[in-house]
Motif scaffolding. Sequence first.
Motif, PDB file in Angstrom:
ATOM      1  N   SER A   1      -8.537  -5.068   9.504  1.00  0.00           N
ATOM      2  CA  SER A   1      -7.427  -3.240   9.634  1.00  0.00           C
ATOM      3  C   SER A   1      -6.766  -4.024   8.207  1.00  0.00           C
ATOM      4  N   ASN A   2      -7.371  -3.048   7.475  1.00  0.00           N
ATOM      5  CA  ASN A   2      -6.558  -3.059   5.922  1.00  0.00           C
ATOM      6  C   ASN A   2      -4.898  -2.290   6.268  1.00  0.00           C
ATOM      7  N   ILE A   3      -3.764  -3.730   6.459  1.00  0.00           N
ATOM      8  CA  ILE A   3      -2.666  -3.053   6.804  1.00  0.00           C
ATOM      9  C   ILE A   3      -1.785  -2.271   5.799  1.00  0.00           C
ATOM     10  N   ARG A   4      -2.263  -1.786   4.334  1.00  0.00           N
ATOM     11  CA  ARG A   4      -2.293  -0.646   3.447  1.00  0.00           C
ATOM     12  C   ARG A   4      -1.786   0.948   3.762  1.00  0.00           C
ATOM     13  N   GLU A   5      -3.700   0.349   4.482  1.00  0.00           N
ATOM     14  CA  GLU A   5      -3.919   2.175   4.376  1.00  0.00           C
ATOM     15  C   GLU A   5      -3.489   2.723   5.591  1.00  0.00           C
ATOM     16  N   GLU A   6      -3.405   1.410   7.054  1.00  0.00           N
ATOM     17  CA  GLU A   6      -3.091   1.685   8.001  1.00  0.00           C
ATOM     18  C   GLU A   6      -1.314   1.983   8.441  1.00  0.00           C
ATOM     19  N   MET A   7      -1.108   1.016   7.625  1.00  0.00           N
ATOM     20  CA  MET A   7       0.506   1.276   7.910  1.00  0.00           C
ATOM     21  C   MET A   7       0.894   1.660   6.489  1.00  0.00           C
ATOM     22  N   PRO A   8       0.652   2.736   6.063  1.00  0.00           N
ATOM     23  CA  PRO A   8       1.486   3.255   4.541  1.00  0.00           C
ATOM     24  C   PRO A   8       2.953   3.434   4.498  1.00  0.00           C
TER      25      PRO A   8
ATOM     26  N   PHE B   1       2.439  -8.192   0.346  1.00  0.00           N
ATOM     27  CA  PHE B   1       0.643  -8.304   0.625  1.00  0.00           C
ATOM     28  C   PHE B   1       0.207  -8.861   0.372  1.00  0.00           C
ATOM     29  N   PRO B   2       0.138 -10.441   0.578  1.00  0.00           N
ATOM     30  CA  PRO B   2      -0.915 -11.791  -1.004  1.00  0.00           C
ATOM     31  C   PRO B   2      -2.174 -11.166   0.099  1.00  0.00           C
ATOM     32  N   GLU B   3      -2.882 -11.245  -1.758  1.00  0.00           N
ATOM     33  CA  GLU B   3      -4.478 -11.239  -1.941  1.00  0.00           C
ATOM     34  C   GLU B   3      -4.667 -12.993  -1.277  1.00  0.00           C
ATOM     35  N   ASN B   4      -5.836 -12.551  -0.413  1.00  0.00           N
ATOM     36  CA  ASN B   4      -6.840 -14.302   0.184  1.00  0.00           C
ATOM     37  C   ASN B   4      -5.608 -15.339   0.705  1.00  0.00           C
ATOM     38  N   SER B   5      -4.896 -14.500   1.397  1.00  0.00           N
ATOM     39  CA  SER B   5      -3.841 -15.421   1.951  1.00  0.00           C
ATOM     40  C   SER B   5      -4.227 -14.810   3.912  1.00  0.00           C
ATOM     41  N   PRO B   6      -4.131 -16.046   4.780  1.00  0.00           N
ATOM     42  CA  PRO B   6      -4.202 -16.142   6.288  1.00  0.00           C
ATOM     43  C   PRO B   6      -2.731 -15.401   6.247  1.00  0.00           C
ATOM     44  N   TYR B   7      -1.705 -14.755   5.697  1.00  0.00           N
ATOM     45  CA  TYR B   7      -1.572 -13.591   5.739  1.00  0.00           C
ATOM     46  C   TYR B   7      -1.050 -12.562   5.084  1.00  0.00           C
ATOM     47  N   PRO B   8      -1.316 -11.226   6.081  1.00  0.00           N
ATOM     48  CA  PRO B   8      -1.826 -10.222   4.829  1.00  0.00           C
ATOM     49  C   PRO B   8       0.026  -9.301   4.385  1.00  0.00           C
ATOM     50  N   TYR B   9       1.107 -10.244   5.441  1.00  0.00           N
ATOM     51  CA  TYR B   9       1.993  -9.613   5.146  1.00  0.00           C
ATOM     52  C   TYR B   9       3.298 -11.016   5.263  1.00  0.00           C
ATOM     53  N   TYR B  10       3.748 -10.851   3.866  1.00  0.00           N
ATOM     54  CA  TYR B  10       5.079 -12.293   3.738  1.00  0.00           C
ATOM     55  C   TYR B  10       6.507 -11.691   2.969  1.00  0.00           C
ATOM     56  N   GLN B  11       7.849 -11.895   3.834  1.00  0.00           N
ATOM     57  CA  GLN B  11       8.569 -11.824   3.693  1.00  0.00           C
ATOM     58  C   GLN B  11       9.842 -13.037   2.994  1.00  0.00           C
ATOM     59  N   ILE B  12      10.590 -12.602   2.471  1.00  0.00           N
ATOM     60  CA  ILE B  12      11.270 -13.667   1.877  1.00  0.00           C
ATOM     61  C   ILE B  12      12.639 -13.062   1.992  1.00  0.00           C
ATOM     62  N   ASN B  13      13.755 -13.508   3.066  1.00  0.00           N
ATOM     63  CA  ASN B  13      15.004 -13.040   2.594  1.00  0.00           C
ATOM     64  C   ASN B  13      15.954 -13.974   1.515  1.00  0.00           C
ATOM     65  N   ARG B  14      17.217 -14.199   1.462  1.00  0.00           N
ATOM     66  CA  ARG B  14      17.476 -14.916   0.695  1.00  0.00           C
ATOM     67  C   ARG B  14      18.770 -13.899   0.623  1.00  0.00           C
TER      68      ARG B  14
END
Length: 148
Positions: free
Chosen positions: A2-9, A43-56
Amino acid sequence: MSNIREEMPVLARHEGDWAGTYTLVDIAGKILDQYESHLTCQFPENSPYPYYQINRYKWSDGKKEEYEFPGMYSDKKLLFDTERIQGKAWEADDSVVILWFSYKTSPEMNLYEMIYISPDNNYRARTWHWFKNHQIFQRTLIQEERLR
């Protein structure tokens, strides 16, 4: 897949860097803590994770913390399962994402977060409602602007 960008705009509109302030208050509104934040939503390409967040986070006394949140995607939900938290996020309407998570070290505690993004995608307002044994005990109020 599934495409996260399309299904969670609405979630996709959060991509980028955000600067803001977190204010933690008790149930009477007394300020318990306040600190600056810089979040990166990717939303990294070619990653095992379709979403990645860093909180500082940065406090006025010089204290700093940083956390990474790799997210999986399934059935229009963003799923988190890290060493620290377990949770999920979903879209409520065309401006709001709801996030629920709990800390693995404190299973009696969890929180719900409402994340609002402005129509121009440049401002976010977020609130965390903290629960311990199903009773609210504090809130976190967050104001953010997109970094350009």
